[in-house]
Enzyme design. Structure first.
Site, short mmCIF file in Angstrom:
data_model
loop_
_atom_site.label_atom_id
_atom_site.label_comp_id
_atom_site.label_asym_id
_atom_site.label_seq_id
_atom_site.Cartn_x
_atom_site.Cartn_y
_atom_site.Cartn_z
N GLU A 140 0.79 -1.25 -0.11
CA GLU A 140 -0.29 0.43 0.23
C GLU A 140 0.90 1.10 0.25
OE1 GLU A 140 -3.04 -2.94 1.02
OE2 GLU A 140 -0.93 -2.98 1.81
N ASP A 148 -4.21 -2.27 5.27
CA ASP A 148 -5.11 -2.40 6.02
C ASP A 148 -5.70 -3.85 5.95
OD1 ASP A 148 -6.03 -2.38 3.05
OD2 ASP A 148 -7.81 -1.76 2.77
#
Length: 360
Positions: A140, A148
């Protein structure tokens, strides 16, 4: 198997129920509709006594799942109000928590590419299978986002600072390293997956594993752990980078160069989220924190810019804002953890992810 246009397929074979992510051209990237359908199937199977095992796999040759549908998130963050992405994450994170608590064996075939949301759909399961083709990552920070789907929880549980290394760099790991990091449980050669799955139709998972599981090929991280632990134990991203550059190991210096390519904001928020996850304890509390961070990221320039550079235009030249680590202040980082009021995810109950709770 019929209905190949469906984004996710369901069928049962003997005592096993099967989820097949079915967007092979997108490496089975998850969208909101897929998340809802999987949750509905898990509800039905949980209460069906003829289903003893759930198996999740991906269609096509490339992998289980490359992550969430980040093109849709890009468009929502750029042109919309972010509500569609927030609604997707709400249901996705609930699904991640449900998988972790599912009362029947949940067997994830982590063959090929397993990244981002693909980790969320698999690594919370009770039986995680990797192969020689597995490429697992939480990438990410390269798109201006933060790990996440419970990723900061999983990475916080890894030995030493391996999870911090994986969270900040987005590095891909294979089967041996996934087992070392606790992201997987068993190694089965890719060529044996078909027979393994067939055996699940009429025997318990443990018996099928006895037949097909093998010792994994060696990984890389154990060899690197000394410098990873020494460098990533630092309290700030700036100090981590300094230690990597000064260490003397070529691999450490190369890792520092990798970090320079990532979003400075995402790096600092990821380090804070990772450290707080260690103290939050339960997956549910960490998912509550991740929801705050994800929603905050929707209003920052780096998420749109990162997806543009990596996925939309593919120029691989994101223009991060702020552009340097020094420009990302503590106040800027803290904003990502601000309470959401009535919009909280609320998996662990009220007040469970306050900054004070995370620092205890």
């Amino acid at each position: 198997m019929t209905g190949t246009e469906e984004p996710v397929l369901f069928h049962t074979a003997g005592r096993a129920a099967h989820i097949t992510l079915n967007r092979p051209k997108a490496i089975n990237a998850l969208n909101h509709d897929m998340v809802r359908r999987i949750d509905e199937a898990l509800t039905a199977w949980e209460h069906n006594p003829s289903v003893e095992t759930v198996v999740v796999s991906g269609a096509g040759e490339r992998g289980l799942c490359a992550g969430g549908d980040i093109r849709a998130i890009h468009d929502d963050a750029r042109d919309g109000d972010g509500s569609a992405s927030a609604a997707f994450w709400r249901d996705e994170y609930h699904l991640n928590a449900r998988i972790a608590r599912y009362p029947k064996p949940y067997v994830a075939l982590m063959d090929g590419i397993v990244m981002g949301g693909g980790v969320g759909i698999s690594a919370h399961g009770s039986v995680r299978i990797v192969t020689e083709r597995s490429r697992i990552a939480m990438p990410e920070t390269g798109i201006g986002f933060v790990p996440d789907v419970g990723g900061t929880h999983l990475l916080a549980l890894t030995p030493g600072e391996l999870g911090t290394h994986l969270a900040l760099t987005g590095a891909q790991i294979g089967a041996g390293d996934a087992l070392l990091c606790g992201l997987a449980d068993h190694y089965v050669p890719s060529a044996a997956l078909g027979a393994f799955v067939e055996d699940l139709a009429d025997m318990p998972v443990r018996d099928a594993l006895v037949r097909h599981a093998q010792p994994p090929p060696p990984g890389q991280l154990a060899e690197w752990q000394d410098w990873i632990d020494a460098c990533y134990a630092a309290g700030t991203v700036e100090e981590i980078v300094r230690r990597l550059l000064d260490h003397g190991c070529p691999d450490a210096k190369e890792t520092a160069e990798t970090l320079f390519s990532k979003s400075p904001t995402a790096l600092k928020v990821t380090l804070a989220a990772q450290r707080r996850a260690r103290h939050l304890g339960t997956l549910e509390r960490v998912l509550d924190q991740e929801y705050r961070v994800s929603c905050a990221a929707l209003s920052t320039p780096d998420l749109v810019e990162g997806i543009r550079a990596q996925v939309i235009d593919k120029d691989r030249n994101p223009r991060w804002s702020p552009a340097t680590l020094a420009e990302v202040t503590d106040a800027h980082v803290e904003r990502f953890f601000a309470p959401l009021g009535h919009r909280e995810l609320g998996l662990a109950g009220p007040g469970s992810t306050t900054p004070e709770a995370a620092r205890q």
